[in-house]
Enzyme design. Structure first.
Site, PDB file in Angstrom:
ATOM      1  N   ARG A 171       0.808  -1.038   0.010  1.00 58.19           N
ATOM      2  CA  ARG A 171       0.075   0.013  -0.004  1.00 58.19           C
ATOM      3  C   ARG A 171       0.811   1.119  -0.145  1.00 58.19           C
ATOM      4  NH1 ARG A 171      -2.411  -3.325  -1.497  1.00 58.19           N
ATOM      5  NH2 ARG A 171      -4.183  -4.265  -0.621  1.00 58.19           N
ATOM      6  N   SER A 221     -10.967  -0.438   3.479  1.00 60.50           N
ATOM      7  CA  SER A 221     -10.381  -0.927   4.759  1.00 60.50           C
ATOM      8  C   SER A 221      -9.692   0.198   5.284  1.00 60.50           C
ATOM      9  CB  SER A 221      -9.239  -1.880   4.536  1.00 60.50           C
ATOM     10  OG  SER A 221      -9.886  -3.129   3.909  1.00 60.50           O
ATOM     11  N   GLU A 291      -4.841   2.829   6.846  1.00 60.56           N
ATOM     12  CA  GLU A 291      -4.233   2.643   5.436  1.00 60.56           C
ATOM     13  C   GLU A 291      -5.123   3.912   4.697  1.00 60.56           C
ATOM     14  OE1 GLU A 291      -5.278  -1.019   3.514  1.00 60.56           O
ATOM     15  OE2 GLU A 291      -6.126   0.004   1.787  1.00 60.56           O
TER      16      GLU A 291
HETATM   17  C1  LIG Z   1     -15.734   0.237  -0.900  1.00 58.84           C
HETATM   18  C2  LIG Z   1     -14.228   0.421  -1.265  1.00 58.84           C
HETATM   19  C3  LIG Z   1     -13.683  -0.659  -1.415  1.00 58.84           C
HETATM   20  C4  LIG Z   1     -12.088  -0.582  -1.529  1.00 58.84           C
HETATM   21  N1  LIG Z   1     -11.379  -1.724  -1.976  1.00 58.84           N
HETATM   22  C5  LIG Z   1     -10.099  -1.509  -2.033  1.00 58.84           C
HETATM   23  C6  LIG Z   1      -9.395  -2.755  -2.415  1.00 58.84           C
HETATM   24  O1  LIG Z   1     -10.083  -4.028  -2.538  1.00 58.84           O
HETATM   25  N2  LIG Z   1      -7.965  -2.553  -2.276  1.00 58.84           N
HETATM   26  C7  LIG Z   1      -7.552  -1.639  -2.180  1.00 58.84           C
HETATM   27  O2  LIG Z   1      -6.402  -1.417  -2.097  1.00 58.84           O
HETATM   28  N3  LIG Z   1      -8.269  -0.139  -2.115  1.00 58.84           N
HETATM   29  C8  LIG Z   1      -9.542  -0.347  -1.810  1.00 58.84           C
HETATM   30  N4  LIG Z   1     -10.210   0.597  -1.620  1.00 58.84           N
HETATM   31  C9  LIG Z   1      -9.623   1.991  -1.405  1.00 58.84           C
HETATM   32  C10 LIG Z   1      -9.443   2.811  -2.746  1.00 58.84           C
HETATM   33  O3  LIG Z   1     -10.531   2.770  -3.568  1.00 58.84           O
HETATM   34  C11 LIG Z   1      -8.094   2.776  -3.094  1.00 58.84           C
HETATM   35  O4  LIG Z   1      -6.832   3.025  -2.495  1.00 58.84           O
HETATM   36  C12 LIG Z   1      -7.942   3.553  -4.553  1.00 58.84           C
HETATM   37  O5  LIG Z   1      -6.587   3.186  -5.106  1.00 58.84           O
HETATM   38  C13 LIG Z   1      -7.644   5.122  -4.211  1.00 58.84           C
HETATM   39  O6  LIG Z   1      -7.853   5.799  -5.609  1.00 58.84           O
HETATM   40  P1  LIG Z   1      -8.637   7.082  -5.616  1.00 58.84           P
HETATM   41  O7  LIG Z   1      -8.553   7.414  -7.094  1.00 58.84           O
HETATM   42  O8  LIG Z   1      -9.688   7.120  -5.148  1.00 58.84           O
HETATM   43  O9  LIG Z   1      -7.539   7.910  -4.810  1.00 58.84           O
HETATM   44  P2  LIG Z   1      -7.897   9.011  -3.507  1.00 58.84           P
HETATM   45  O10 LIG Z   1      -8.315   8.281  -2.518  1.00 58.84           O
HETATM   46  O11 LIG Z   1      -8.597  10.318  -4.255  1.00 58.84           O
HETATM   47  O12 LIG Z   1      -6.286   9.372  -3.098  1.00 58.84           O
HETATM   48  C14 LIG Z   1      -5.620   8.455  -2.528  1.00 58.84           C
HETATM   49  C15 LIG Z   1      -4.217   8.958  -2.547  1.00 58.84           C
HETATM   50  O13 LIG Z   1      -3.829   8.801  -3.887  1.00 58.84           O
HETATM   51  C16 LIG Z   1      -3.054  10.101  -4.226  1.00 58.84           C
HETATM   52  N5  LIG Z   1      -3.517  10.389  -5.715  1.00 58.84           N
HETATM   53  C17 LIG Z   1      -4.589  10.529  -6.641  1.00 58.84           C
HETATM   54  N6  LIG Z   1      -4.502  10.587  -7.749  1.00 58.84           N
HETATM   55  C18 LIG Z   1      -3.314  10.517  -7.995  1.00 58.84           C
HETATM   56  C19 LIG Z   1      -2.296  10.604  -8.920  1.00 58.84           C
HETATM   57  N7  LIG Z   1      -2.573  11.024 -10.421  1.00 58.84           N
HETATM   58  N8  LIG Z   1      -0.826  10.602  -8.993  1.00 58.84           N
HETATM   59  C20 LIG Z   1      -0.520  10.387  -7.797  1.00 58.84           C
HETATM   60  N9  LIG Z   1      -1.046  10.222  -6.515  1.00 58.84           N
HETATM   61  C21 LIG Z   1      -2.571  10.339  -6.656  1.00 58.84           C
HETATM   62  C22 LIG Z   1      -3.850  11.101  -3.318  1.00 58.84           C
HETATM   63  O14 LIG Z   1      -3.075  12.406  -3.403  1.00 58.84           O
HETATM   64  C23 LIG Z   1      -3.930  10.379  -2.119  1.00 58.84           C
HETATM   65  O15 LIG Z   1      -2.674  10.496  -1.304  1.00 58.84           O
HETATM   66  C24 LIG Z   1     -11.637   0.706  -1.498  1.00 58.84           C
HETATM   67  C25 LIG Z   1     -12.431   1.820  -1.289  1.00 58.84           C
HETATM   68  C26 LIG Z   1     -13.528   1.630  -1.102  1.00 58.84           C
HETATM   69  C27 LIG Z   1     -14.388   2.928  -0.688  1.00 58.84           C
END
Ligand SMILES: Cc1cc2nc3c(=O)[nH]c(=O)nc-3n(C[C@H](O)[C@H](O)[C@H](O)COP(=O)(O)OP(=O)(O)OC[C@H]3O[C@@H](n4cnc5c(N)ncnc54)[C@H](O)[C@@H]3O)c2cc1C
Length: 303
Positions: A171, A221, A291
């Site tokens: 992560r 999570s 996380e």
């Molecule tokens: C119902 C649910 C289920 C989930 N299941 C999982 C799972 O199975 N596995 C898992 O790993 N995660 C899971 N997640 C968490 C989440 O979806 C992941 O961590 C996802 O990768 C976050 O992406 P995001 O675009 O929403 O990033 P955000 O939440 O918007 O940002 C997360 C981080 O990434 C950074 N970021 C965003 N875009 C960029 C970019 N272009 N370049 C560099 N940094 C950037 C942000 O600054 C921040 O620090 C889940 C979440 C939910 C709500």
């Protein structure tokens, strides 16, 4: 300074945006200003000018791993979903913009007869956010499929990061440590069978619906997997399933999730996180580390 920035960006900024609209938790105070860049030129202009004007910058993807505090975010939020979401596929090499949703990308790959990204189809984030977090599920992680990325630093300078430069770990990635923004990501997949891949996605999504509270707002999570344990079962064994502070609740379906059952504030979630951490520490001597990314400012007492 934000007025000046808005002028330099031709009025592209949205001012005083409630972050609750942009996070899967449906929580968060106001962002002073938000830019959803239409293209890389506007993105670079936003970074360059904000930096020149000493305006702090925060970037977000789909907001699915974020808890934004109740006082909101000072300065400029650059939102990278709903934009920069192109996908190019050539043989088994997939190149895509950081804003594409993982579900879209996984299905585009399957349609092109490629396998390897099925694990990501149910993760509700963007490609950029997933690379930043080295998101993973079931039998895969982004580090298994990503080969390199084009990134920008806070000044808008562009560079190419190799697989090794990306420094993936559990992560985490070098993007987090160095504050770099991924603009374009290259992945290498394997030739597969479309029907098999679709069946796999359907099965993984079924497991997710059965085990996770996906109908309620959350950020997935809350805690990282502590070495030698799983966070969810530990929290459950500590008797915390259903434990509630305000409208934040430890999910009754999956104790590793905290859900917003109404109008939870970030303070409710933070208090519940603390309570879970101290109870698990006391009962099992295991430290739970968040996380989810916790960003923004606390709300002042007079607000
Ligand atoms: C119902 C649910 C289920 C989930 N299941 C999982 C799972 O199975 N596995 C898992 O790993 N995660 C899971 N997640 C968490 C989440 O979806 C992941 O961590 C996802 O990768 C976050 O992406 P995001 O675009 O929403 O990033 P955000 O939440 O918007 O940002 C997360 C981080 O990434 C950074 N970021 C965003 N875009 C960029 C970019 N272009 N370049 C560099 N940094 C950037 C942000 O600054 C921040 O620090 C889940 C979440 C939910 C709500």
């Amino acid at each position: 300074m934000l007025d000046k920035l808005n002028e330099l960006l031709g009025g592209a900024l949205r001012l005083d945006e409630p972050m609750s609209r942009y996070t899967s938790f449906r929580i968060g105070g106001l962002a002073d200003a938000m830019l959803i860049p239409r293209d890389v030129v506007e993105l670079k202009a936003g970074l360059h000018n904000a930096r020149r004007l000493n305006i702090p910058i925060t970037f977000i993807g789909n907001g699915s791993n974020l808890l934004v505090r109740d006082g909101g975010i000072r300065g400029l939020v650059i939102k990278l979903s709903g934009t920069l979401d192109w996908v190019h596929i050539n043989g088994n090499v997939v190149r895509a913009g950081c804003g594409v949703l993982l579900s879209t990308l996984a299905h585009r790959a399957v349609d092109a007869g490629l396998k390897g990204l099925e694990f990501a189809a149910g993760i509700p984030g963007t490609l950029g956010g997933a690379v930043n977090m080295n998101a993973g599920a079931y039998d895969g992680e982004m580090k298994d499929v990503v080969t390199c990325a084009r990134v920008l630093d806070y000044a808008g300078e562009e560079m190419e990061l190799s697989y090794d430069d990306l420094g993936f770990g559990y992560r985490k990635s070098a993007l987090q440590q160095k504050g770099l923004l991924a603009v374009e990501v290259t992945l290498e997949l394997e030739v597969g069978d479309k029907e098999e891949s679709l069946a796999k996605i359907t099965e993984l999504n079924r497991r997710r619906r059965e085990k996770q509270p996906i109908a309620l707002p959350s950020a997935g999570s809350v805690f990282k997997r502590p070495p030698g344990h799983y966070a969810g079962p530990l929290i459950e064994q500590a008797g915390l399933k259903g434990c509630r502070i305000g409208d934040a609740e430890v999910s009754t379906l999956h104790a590793g999730f905290i859900v917003n059952v109404g109008n939870a504030t970030a303070n409710d979630v933070l208090a519940l996180i603390k309570h879970v951490q101290s109870t698990v520490q006391e009962k099992f001597d295991v430290t739970l580390e968040p996380e989810i990314r916790i960003i923004g400012e606390d709300k002042g007492e007079d607000e």
